[in-house]
Design a protein around this motif. Structure first.
Motif, PDB file in Angstrom:
ATOM      1  N   SER A 121     -84.502  45.031 119.939  1.00  0.00           N
ATOM      2  CA  SER A 121     -85.760  45.018 119.377  1.00  0.00           C
ATOM      3  C   SER A 121     -86.188  46.277 118.336  1.00  0.00           C
ATOM      4  O   SER A 121     -87.029  46.128 117.697  1.00  0.00           O
ATOM      5  N   ASP A 122     -85.424  47.238 118.385  1.00  0.00           N
ATOM      6  CA  ASP A 122     -85.413  48.389 117.760  1.00  0.00           C
ATOM      7  C   ASP A 122     -85.112  48.115 116.073  1.00  0.00           C
ATOM      8  O   ASP A 122     -84.972  48.736 115.094  1.00  0.00           O
ATOM      9  N   LYS A 123     -84.116  46.663 115.851  1.00  0.00           N
ATOM     10  CA  LYS A 123     -83.723  46.301 114.675  1.00  0.00           C
ATOM     11  C   LYS A 123     -82.791  47.019 113.983  1.00  0.00           C
ATOM     12  O   LYS A 123     -82.438  47.209 112.879  1.00  0.00           O
ATOM     13  N   ILE A 167     -77.952  38.077 109.919  1.00  0.00           N
ATOM     14  CA  ILE A 167     -77.648  37.753 111.118  1.00  0.00           C
ATOM     15  C   ILE A 167     -78.554  38.671 112.012  1.00  0.00           C
ATOM     16  O   ILE A 167     -78.350  39.980 111.968  1.00  0.00           O
ATOM     17  N   VAL A 168     -79.035  38.244 113.186  1.00  0.00           N
ATOM     18  CA  VAL A 168     -79.864  38.655 114.198  1.00  0.00           C
ATOM     19  C   VAL A 168     -79.051  38.501 115.456  1.00  0.00           C
ATOM     20  O   VAL A 168     -79.215  39.302 116.632  1.00  0.00           O
ATOM     21  N   VAL A 193     -72.505  29.930 117.499  1.00  0.00           N
ATOM     22  CA  VAL A 193     -74.047  29.883 117.106  1.00  0.00           C
ATOM     23  C   VAL A 193     -74.576  31.167 116.422  1.00  0.00           C
ATOM     24  O   VAL A 193     -74.509  32.276 117.031  1.00  0.00           O
ATOM     25  N   ILE A 194     -74.834  30.952 115.170  1.00  0.00           N
ATOM     26  CA  ILE A 194     -75.471  32.279 114.458  1.00  0.00           C
ATOM     27  C   ILE A 194     -76.585  32.053 113.997  1.00  0.00           C
ATOM     28  O   ILE A 194     -77.307  31.165 113.550  1.00  0.00           O
ATOM     29  N   THR A 195     -77.522  33.020 114.466  1.00  0.00           N
ATOM     30  CA  THR A 195     -78.815  33.079 114.131  1.00  0.00           C
ATOM     31  C   THR A 195     -79.351  34.072 113.320  1.00  0.00           C
ATOM     32  O   THR A 195     -78.898  35.139 113.209  1.00  0.00           O
ATOM     33  N   LEU A 196     -80.064  33.552 112.182  1.00  0.00           N
ATOM     34  CA  LEU A 196     -80.790  34.399 110.948  1.00  0.00           C
ATOM     35  C   LEU A 196     -81.918  35.048 111.138  1.00  0.00           C
ATOM     36  O   LEU A 196     -82.880  34.423 112.040  1.00  0.00           O
ATOM     37  N   ALA A 197     -82.263  36.061 110.657  1.00  0.00           N
ATOM     38  CA  ALA A 197     -83.574  36.587 110.774  1.00  0.00           C
ATOM     39  C   ALA A 197     -84.643  35.694 110.118  1.00  0.00           C
ATOM     40  O   ALA A 197     -85.852  35.531 110.515  1.00  0.00           O
ATOM     41  N   SER A 237     -75.889  50.041 114.259  1.00  0.00           N
ATOM     42  CA  SER A 237     -75.303  49.617 113.244  1.00  0.00           C
ATOM     43  C   SER A 237     -76.115  49.005 112.041  1.00  0.00           C
ATOM     44  O   SER A 237     -75.612  48.441 111.050  1.00  0.00           O
ATOM     45  N   GLY A 238     -77.418  48.792 112.423  1.00  0.00           N
ATOM     46  CA  GLY A 238     -78.341  48.489 111.346  1.00  0.00           C
ATOM     47  C   GLY A 238     -78.660  46.951 111.267  1.00  0.00           C
ATOM     48  O   GLY A 238     -77.512  46.111 111.693  1.00  0.00           O
ATOM     49  N   PRO A 239     -79.424  46.595 110.773  1.00  0.00           N
ATOM     50  CA  PRO A 239     -79.773  44.819 110.580  1.00  0.00           C
ATOM     51  C   PRO A 239     -79.355  44.326 109.269  1.00  0.00           C
ATOM     52  O   PRO A 239     -80.224  43.525 108.755  1.00  0.00           O
TER      53      PRO A 239
END
Length: 312
Positions: free
Chosen positions: A138-140, A50-51, A193-197, A163-165
């Protein structure tokens, strides 16, 4: 005020908080205990990560009096890392955030190996539309939580954490500590709404419900990269006190009844829907749970209480 969360993922009836000291002050996480749970809707684990996740909760009024501590939250985790969550909280007194009777305290929050860390808190009413957004920067690595009033745009709370990607599961939590006074009204989540990488066309198939919760309008776009749920409805844990006037006395009485009768549900030893298996820390059983009931090797489904079993 002292509380703690334990992370989960996948079928996500998420974690345990504990509350010990009900003095309004900064929380310190120092111990863990079993909780009871209301209804929930969850998705995961995703084959991607998830992003971004956004939802709007209409919480209904907080109980007019509180025994123990009650929390409402949408959260996401990868099961072994941080649990990203913004919490609506009902303590014996919510004056620490400026709330009055029937109001909640809301704040952005994250739990990890370090304990619990929170942003600033604001009071919200039961009819308020509280928009909660989690965005990977943006630092992922850094997650920014932003909590606003969806109608006025007013900023209610914010918090940033590295908390990491790796977030793969998302779900709602209705969490009761220390024999709390449960929710007296249903909660609604709108326009989740959930957006994935990257695209995961199977993500929608991981959706699970528990405790009488329902959802509608599950759709995907961008080839399975963006997943939307039009509405999520979580039933009340108890009915609001009702006042009735007797004919013989000039007095009123009130009574609180439970919304449902608990049944003991232990983990099944057969495969869940579609032959699925639940990952480490995922929910695998409990009253009303409809997700996977078998844990991926080497984990086993451990009974916690009538409402919750977990892969450990």
């Amino acid at each position: 005020m002292v509380h703690i969360h334990s992370s989960i993922f996948g079928a996500l009836a998420f974690a345990s908080w504990a509350a010990a000291n009900l003095i309004p002050s900064a929380p310190n996480a120092d111990f863990k205990r079993a909780d009871t749970w209301g209804g929930s809707v969850s998705l995961g684990p995703s084959k991607s990560t998830i992003v971004k996740a956004v939802t709007t909760i209409i919480p209904g009024p907080a109980p007019p009096t509180q025994n123990g501590v009650l929390f409402l939250w949408p959260g996401m985790s990868n099961g072994t890392g941080d649990l990203i969550q913004a919490t609506l909280e009902s303590w014996q007194s919510n004056s620490w955030c400026g709330a009055t009777t029937g109001q909640w305290c809301v704040r952005a929050s994250v739990f990890g190996w370090f304990g619990q860390r929170d942003g600033n808190a604001s009071p919200v009413s039961g009819t308020d539309q509280v928009r909660i957004e989690y965005t990977l920067q943006s630092d992922k690595n850094t997650w920014l939580q932003t909590v606003t009033n969806a109608v006025t745009g007013a900023l209610l709370s914010t918090y940033s954490s590295a908390s990491g990607p790796y977030m793969r599961g998302y779900g709602t939590g209705t969490e009761c500590n220390d024999g709390c006074s449960g929710t007296i009204a249903a909660q609604s989540y709108l326009n989740t709404v959930i957006t994935l990488a990257s695209a995961d066309t199977t993500f929608g198939g991981t959706i699970a419900t528990a405790g009488g919760a329902t959802y509608s309008g599950l759709t995907s776009s961008d080839g399975g990269k963006v997943w939307s749920i039009a509405s999520i409805n979580i039933p009340a844990m108890s009915k609001a006190p009702q006042q009735t006037t007797t004919t013989s006395k000039a007095a009123t009485t009130s009574k609180t009844t439970t919304a449902s009768t608990k049944t003991t549900t232990r983990a099944s030893t057969t495969s869940g829907p579609g032959g699925c298996s639940a990952a480490q820390y995922a929910q695998c059983g409990g009253s009303g749970f409809s997700g996977c009931t078998v844990c991926a090797s080497p984990y086993t489904c451990k009974y916690s209480n009538d409402w919750y079993s977990q892969c450990l």
